[in-house]
Scaffold this motif. Structure first.
Motif: not given
Ligand code: MN
Ligand code: GDP
Length: 378
Positions: A190-191, A204
């Protein structure tokens, strides 16, 4: 065990999930040297074992050497909700077109891993779940991992473009394999982004490994960063206590996980907030009791401590001796409410009253008493 982003990304790379290159620095000079090598712009990213670094100012895109020096200098040493930043990841900045969410967690209710994907990435998934639940697709995984047709459905849910879907499908399949092979309890991207050039990559990585499985993952166990973990959790693990930190004000020392649960429930029921779950087990070992008291005194939010013992195989007098020894060792200032009942209860009461302490026997009464003491101390 929580992994740092850079460690999670190493696992992603090894699993074949596309991740931008990157290196870790512990000083602004090192950060600048790495950035010079990678080429600008780069992102400077705090490496702490907690999410929401972006919002806290721990993630910055920079365009040149001066900015790297400045931002790395600012982020190193920064405190992100109690986690001090000791290292930063330097990674080439991606020109982001779209941000998705993809994560696998253990669904305890269904007793299977659960893949969740959302086209609204980059933000807290809990927030998406609250504000726009229809933007999350949930796929339960069974022992065979993520079937191809379900990976394709998830990819279609994220993006209408076939060229993008074709890249997402293998990423989700590999994420599911990684979750399984590494005994993870969380594997989250995320993302997950589409770049301006149409390339999909994980910007991430959040990976949590099941502590109970570390015996069969020596290389992962070696990634543990004791300096970045909560000191209470480190000490508890060393001394063989089950300890989970919570947000409340009432420290609990309890023998047995079931009693610990019941104690926390009763505290909540009477309007209090437990500061932790702490199970000293069937033991009266003064070392364990001292460790428990140390952990609680170190936690600044704890206002009062409830010592709740049910003597079965564990003898109450042994525990009382352990408690008195521990108190002699650490000179605790927090108010303590003691409740004990069961085997050798009277002997325990005698030991405590010889030191001017009393013990309650009713759990309900003890919980109400500790809530009152915590309120007075606040
Ligand atoms: Mn993140
Ligand atoms: P978190 O806040 O701890 O989850 O840290 P992330 O690694 O997810 O970064 C937070 C946000 O920073 C992301 O959602 C992106 O919007 C942004 N970000 C991270 N890396 C890049 C990058 O390479 N380029 C750009 N433009 N933004 C980035």
């Amino acid at each position: 065990m929580n992994l740092h982003e850079f460690q999670g990304k190493e696992l992603f790379r090894a699993a074949g999930i596309p991740v931008p290159p990157g290196e870790v620095a512990r000083s602004a000079d090192d950060a600048a040297a790495i950035a010079d090598r990678l080429g600008y712009p780069v992102v400077v990213k705090a490496q702490v074992l907690i999410g929401g670094r972006g919002k806290a100012g721990g993630v910055k895109v920079v365009k040149n050497r001066d900015e790297v020096m400045r931002e790395a200098g600012r982020i190193l040493g920064m405190d992100i909700r109690g986690h001090v930043v000791r290292q930063v990841l330097i990674t080439p900045a991606t020109d982001i077109e779209k941000e998705f969410y993809a994560g696998i967690v253990l669904d305890r209710k269904f007793e299977t891993p659960l893949l969740m994907v959302s086209p609204s990435g980059g933000v807290d998934i809990e927030e998406v779940a609250r504000m726009a639940p229809e933007k999350i697709l949930r796929v339960h995984l069974d022992g065979r991992g993520l079937p191809a047709y379900r990976a394709r459905a998830a990819a279609r849910f994220l993006d209408p473009r076939f060229a993008v879907q074709k890249q997402i499908v293998p990423i989700l399949t590999k994420l599911a394999a990684l979750y399984h092979d590494q005994d993870a309890s969380l594997a989250e991207i995320n993302p997950l982004v589409v770049s301006a050039r149409g390339e999909v990559a994980a910007l991430d990585a959040k990976v949590v490994i099941d502590d109970n499985a570390l015996d069969r993952h020596a290389e992962l166990a070696g990634m543990r960063d004791l300096g970045a973990e909560d000191p209470g959790e480190v000490e508890a693990r060393e001394k063989g206590l089950s300890y989970v930190r919570l947000d409340g004000t009432i420290g609990c020392v309890v023998n047995g996980a079931g009693l610990a649960m019941a104690t926390m429930d009763l505290i909540q029921y009477h309007g209090g907030k437990p500061a932790n779950f702490l199970d000293i087990g069937g033991s009266s070992n003064p070392d364990k009791v001292t460790a428990a008291m140390n952990i609680l005194t170190r936690d600044a939010r704890v206002r009062a401590v409830l010592f709740n013992i049910f003597g079965g195989i564990t003898r109450c007098d042994d525990v009382a001796r352990g408690l008195l020894t521990a108190l002699d060792r650490i000179g605790m200032k927090l108010p303590i409410v003691i409740r004990l009942t069961g085997t050798n209860e009277q002997e325990a009461r005698d030991l405590l009253s010889a030191r001017g302490m009393t013990a309650l026997s009713d759990m309900d009464e003890a919980v109400r008493a500790v809530i009152a003491r915590a309120a007075e101390a606040a």
